[in-house]
Design a protein around this motif. Structure first.
Motif, mmCIF file in Angstrom:
data_model
loop_
_atom_site.group_PDB
_atom_site.id
_atom_site.type_symbol
_atom_site.label_atom_id
_atom_site.label_comp_id
_atom_site.label_asym_id
_atom_site.label_seq_id
_atom_site.Cartn_x
_atom_site.Cartn_y
_atom_site.Cartn_z
ATOM 1 N N THR A 93 0.821 -1.217 0.000
ATOM 2 C CA THR A 93 0.000 0.000 0.000
ATOM 3 C C THR A 93 0.852 1.264 0.000
ATOM 4 O O THR A 93 0.380 2.320 -0.433
ATOM 5 C CB THR A 93 -0.948 0.025 1.221
ATOM 6 N N SER A 159 -7.676 5.437 8.934
ATOM 7 C CA SER A 159 -7.859 3.987 8.917
ATOM 8 C C SER A 159 -9.307 3.620 9.220
ATOM 9 O O SER A 159 -9.924 4.208 10.111
ATOM 10 C CB SER A 159 -6.955 3.316 9.957
ATOM 11 N N ASP A 189 -7.616 3.843 4.768
ATOM 12 C CA ASP A 189 -6.725 2.689 4.920
ATOM 13 C C ASP A 189 -7.570 1.553 5.493
ATOM 14 O O ASP A 189 -7.906 1.544 6.670
ATOM 15 C CB ASP A 189 -5.581 3.045 5.861
#
Length: 377
Positions: A93, A159, A189
């Protein structure tokens, strides 16, 4: 000691025979960190090797023509994305994050993030600050949306599930409402959310980026990170590889062309074996009739039973969270982790937080054994 039939009656160890046989005495409760690989991943790995030697130079026709679209379809089905072509793969990522940032024209970038992001983003954003190419505003998770509404940022990064605490961010739609092709961009994320929680992005797929990969709950190992890129956002990343090349006859001579779909975020030559493993694991789950909800329910049964019989005193940071791990804060966390590892019980620590993660390969016997070892700490 908790009776096995009071915890969970179903065992899926048959799907993980190779990983279990490799270390039969190990108690692995770090599924949130390095998920054990099911046997299907071995089949996928062999298929990648066999295609490489059988097809040699022509293997890329199979990779990009069959394996890649199959992987895109699996991601799109899992996340309820309306168009699989918005999905692109990369070895990790971090590569994808760099390409996203390079597609934003403003410098210094004004970045908003939570104060609980993973080390990869934390380190990279700190380095951008050091170099003067970004100004980063970090706030507690519960203040993120209100801060984003002030409209002072080019990139908003958060996230879906906080890696340290297991707290779940449930306001993605509110951030998506702020996103525009000219900024701000919203990047989620999803590494601790993808295939850990049921995730439906259908209503926001046209406005957010979503990053995740195969290393954790997708059970496919390294080398299979992916990005969902909304159409119209970042048509020409500055960090680019030749796989993103596209011949656009309308461009002036000598101009750099880009694929019209998510392939615009591609880099260069990569190892496709992770994508093979991902497809093989997803195919296995489909054949077994196992959905993310089913796997999460199995993990939740183990998690709840451990909480009911937890023999150590620690602060639970994520009560009621659907995250697939317990985050237990204690000044003894590092010592506990070392003691457990000495008995071949694998968990992990982040600072003063002991994390115990649950997966499909654990069953009631494993949990009873874990409770017994914890009781001796």
């Amino acid at each position: 000691m908790v009776a096995a039939d009071a915890i969970v009656t179903v065992s899926y160890k048959r799907l993980f025979q190779r990983a279990i046989a490799a270390a039969p005495e190990r108690l692995h409760f770090a599924a949130h960190s390095h998920h054990l690989w099911p046997d299907a991943s071995y089949v996928g790995q062999l298929a990648a090797w066999e295609d490489g030697v059988r097809l040699a130079d022509r293997k890329w026709e199979r990779v990009m023509g069959e394996i890649w679209p199959a992987a895109q379809a699996h991601v799109a089905n899992e996340l309820r994305l309306p168009d699989p072509s918005t999905v692109v793969f990369a070895p990790n990522t971090h590569e994808l994050l760099l390409r996203i940032a390079s597609a934003l024209p403003k410098r210094p970038l004004r970045i908003l993030a939570s104060d609980g992001e993973f080390h990869s983003f934390r380190r990279q954003s700190a380095r951008w600050e050091e170099a003067g190419t970004a100004r980063v505003h970090r706030v507690p998770l519960d203040a993120l949306v209100e801060t984003a509404r002030m409209g002072a940022h080019d990139l908003i990064f958060v996230s879906q599930v906080q890696f340290g605490t297991g707290h779940v961010f449930e306001r993605i739609a509110e951030l998506a409402a702020l996103a525009r092709p000219d900024g701000p961009w919203v990047v989620i994320d999803g590494y601790h959310g993808f295939m850990a929680l049921e995730t439906d992005l259908s209503a926001v797929a046209d406005r957010i980026f979503y990053l995740a990969g195969g290393y954790k709950y997708a059970m496919a190992g390294e080398g299979c990170a992916f990005l969902h890129a909304p159409p119209g956002y970042g048509p020409r990343p500055e960090v680019t590889g030749w796989y993103a090349e596209f011949d656009d006859l309308s461009l002036p001579p000598g101009s750099v062309g880009y694929a019209p779909d998510a392939r615009r975020f591609l880099g260069a030559t990569f190892d496709p074996s992770g994508i093979y493993r991902f497809v093989a694991v997803r195919d296995m789950l489909r054949q077994e009739g196992l959905t993310t909800a089913d796997v999460a329910a199995h993990a939740a049964g183990l998690r709840d039973a451990l909480l009911a019989a937890l023999p150590i005193e620690a602060e639970l940071l994520n009560p009621g969270s659907p995250a697939r791990f317990l985050a237990l804060r204690s000044p003894h966390a590092a010592r506990w982790k070392a003691q457990l590892e000495a008995e071949d019980v694998i968990v992990d620590v982040r600072g003063d937080v002991l994390r115990i993660g649950f997966g499909l390969y654990q069953d009631a016997r494993d949990l009873e054994a874990l409770i017994g070892v914890l009781g001796r700490l």
